[in-house]
Design an enzyme around this catalytic site. Sequence first.
Site, PDB file in Angstrom:
ATOM      1  N   ASP A 248       0.850  -1.192   0.000  1.00 14.50           N
ATOM      2  CA  ASP A 248       0.000   0.000   0.000  1.00 14.50           C
ATOM      3  C   ASP A 248       0.885   1.241   0.000  1.00 14.50           C
ATOM      4  OD1 ASP A 248      -2.335   1.823   0.812  1.00 14.50           O
ATOM      5  OD2 ASP A 248      -3.268  -0.150   0.902  1.00 14.50           O
ATOM      6  N   HIS A 280      -3.356   5.974   3.761  1.00 11.55           N
ATOM      7  CA  HIS A 280      -4.211   4.866   3.330  1.00 11.55           C
ATOM      8  C   HIS A 280      -3.686   3.534   3.853  1.00 11.55           C
ATOM      9  CE1 HIS A 280      -5.911   1.924   0.389  1.00 11.55           C
ATOM     10  NE2 HIS A 280      -6.977   2.722   0.469  1.00 11.55           N
ATOM     11  N   ASN A 376     -13.673   0.299  -6.601  1.00 12.46           N
ATOM     12  CA  ASN A 376     -14.771   1.191  -6.237  1.00 12.46           C
ATOM     13  C   ASN A 376     -15.440   1.775  -7.479  1.00 12.46           C
ATOM     14  OD1 ASN A 376     -14.041   0.730  -3.563  1.00 12.46           O
ATOM     15  ND2 ASN A 376     -12.721   2.534  -3.489  1.00 12.46           N
ATOM     16  N   SER A 454     -11.197  -1.035  -0.266  1.00  9.59           N
ATOM     17  CA  SER A 454      -9.905  -1.036   0.428  1.00  9.59           C
ATOM     18  C   SER A 454     -10.071  -1.402   1.890  1.00  9.59           C
ATOM     19  CB  SER A 454      -9.250   0.346   0.334  1.00  9.59           C
ATOM     20  OG  SER A 454      -8.690   0.566  -0.926  1.00  9.59           O
TER      21      SER A 454
END
Length: 815
Positions: A248, A280, A376, A454
């Site tokens: 990530d 994130h 998404n 996520s």
Amino acid sequence: MRTLTHRSVPWRALLAVLALLAVLLPAGGAAQAAPDGTPPAGRTPAAAGTARGATVTLVTGDKVTLGPVRDGTPTVRFRPRHGGNPGTGDGFRVVRRKDGVYVIPDDVVGLVPGVLDDALFNVTALVAMGYDDAHRKDVPLIVKRANGVRTLAATGLRQHRSLDSIGASAATVAKSDAAAFGDQLAGLQDARRGGVHTAASPLDGVRKIWLDGRMTAADLDGYLTQVNAPAAWASNLDGSGVKVAVLDTGVDTGHPDLSGQVTDAANFTDSPTAADVNGHGTHVASILAGTGAKADGARRGIAYGAHLISGKVLGDNRFGQESWVIEGMQWAVAQGAKVVNMSLGGQAGDADDPVAQALDELTASSGALFVVAAGNGGFVFDDPFSIETPGIAESALTVGATDVDDTIAWFSSEGPVRGTHRLKPDVSAPGMDILGARAGARDGDFYRSLSGTSQATPIVAGAAALLWQRHPDWDWQRVKATIVDTAARSAQYSTAWKLGGGRVDLARATTQTLTSSTASVDLGFLHYPVTRPVSKQVTLTNDGAAAETVTLTEAETRYDGAAAPTDGVTVSPATLTVPAGGSATATVTVDPSVVPDGDYQGTLTVSAGGDRPELRLPIGFYDEPEHHDLSVQVLDRNGNPYANGRIWLVDGDTGHDYFDYPLDAEGRAKLHLVPGHWAVFSTVTTPGSGGGPATVTLGGTAELDLHKDISYVLDARRAVQMRPPAVTGQPTELTEFNFTYGKRADDGVGVADYPAITSDDVESGRVFVMPSAPVTAGTFHADVRWRLEPTGRVRPGTPDSYDLLYTKPVLGPGL
């Protein structure tokens, strides 16, 4: 005998105290009720009626017994500390609130809440804490002393430990001594009546007495109970011994929830360090393996005992390159990660890209399980074919997102996979408003809420870690299959393309003894003209102590909601006996000659009957309608392949289907198209000889009859030169040029193309056009517009410019 009519405060003072109780109860103590009347943390009262018959000895020695429920709260009966019959008469004040029933003796009411914590008199809460007489023989207290007072000589008060930070002591009063202690409290009230000390009291050195209430862990975040994490943790599963990788934006290892959790970190980006600047990765890592330290464990990760490593594959701006991600994947498996969390994605094409291919290769070579966000894109693409890469990879455990009621989150990408029609996502998890660690937080607000696939992905990655802790001998296929096939399906479950197997259920996954060899029955892309049946085996393994006899049933539905014929998809045998410690196999078969064309999804249900849990395997396949191969070769004006160029295609029967397509290094393309009359064009640039200027060729054909596999060669050498027209009697120069060709269906619907050709190209003789035969379906036309302006000596009356439009049904020399 105790006199109940004495030792009461003056009526004005009593009214003031009762008014204060009505507004502020409970006001004393470290934990207070919320404004909505919910009970204080750690002081949850018993539900009305659940403690009927319980007796509580108050700190004053008076006894209260809970009776039948009336108007939503239990009735109470009192036994005064100096004897007498239980009753409900004078001498006590009863206050009923949402958070409990408070019983306060008159002879100490003037000390509440200033000196005595009102929680000492919440009898329903005392029962719920286990402080009733059946469960505890003393009353636990926290006693705050006046400045300079070190000890208190009150009868029955035993001080156990010093709490110097607040100038207090932890203490108890044995219930057998509580009556004497109550008398001393009553004496303290008398001594302080009206704010004037009228007599000495052993409790003069007391400033405050709180109930030392029972504390419990803070309520878990809702998504943790939604996936039944507490049940898995209760069976001693926390991911210990399993290495998990988060690929990530990096991880903030200084956050209290992640302190000591990350054992290794690496940076594969162009950012300067492996630290998480974006935040994130920290959020994701805490959901997977955080300790929840700053939330008293309420926000712990699913696998909070796992060994966590961090690969930074996304830069500080939250973006990365495919090569960074692939390198991070290679590093993760080289470090021995069994589970690799990838809460990231990119737009997928019609085939597996390098990241998806790398995922499948690394899974096969290392045995690691890659858990990947579905994406998404649901809100953008609205329904199917929005799964992002590398979630499109066959081996990936691809995760969609649900809402709190187990419906698909509005943003969650949906399957099947574009191009391959692969059955995705595999499973889903909560992804709405998930609280996780805030990068950079060292005090104040340690958490923030984020939504997305996520956030759902690390929940499932944590589930994989728990399963591998319980079954270290399992391979990745069995771990993946168990998570998918034990998922929960609520009444809101719609299709496997939206939610996969359902919402992950940790209680089921970690206790299941009958498991499958495959997560889903994905029968794949059935390319036209497949007519023979296609099958896939499902092997069931029984780790239980007794044989399992199960029935297997399938329910299959097309994408448009039409059910498949009953003989289109079958399972054989329909009943299996799986021996203890052994396996048995069934076969699922689809007959393309029976089912109508289209996408299908459904469920293979494996049931042992009764209340035994079922396995539910998603089923999917694509029965392709009639298609044929069109092979195209493009040559430039020198006869060489038009390497890495593009072609443009239009379906002349509908006018709707049109797209451009890349050519490979040999100038070739192979397309799989529905039957019809297709137009194929290309703008071919040919290098000039000896370093001269290049030429541009508008080439192709207005119609190819594609009702079988065919090949077509677009040869630019067949083109003829295009030159500006001459305007009689007047020299001109070309100042503007437009060329349009279009293909339309019989109903007039169609498309047109505008090649990028300049006026200079045409005037210099560098533009060529290929002839095209008339069409049999729809119409085809070519429009050429020239703008010519007079030059040299201009005769009187000459127009400022000449605008000439030529329309031809075919391309050819006449233009």
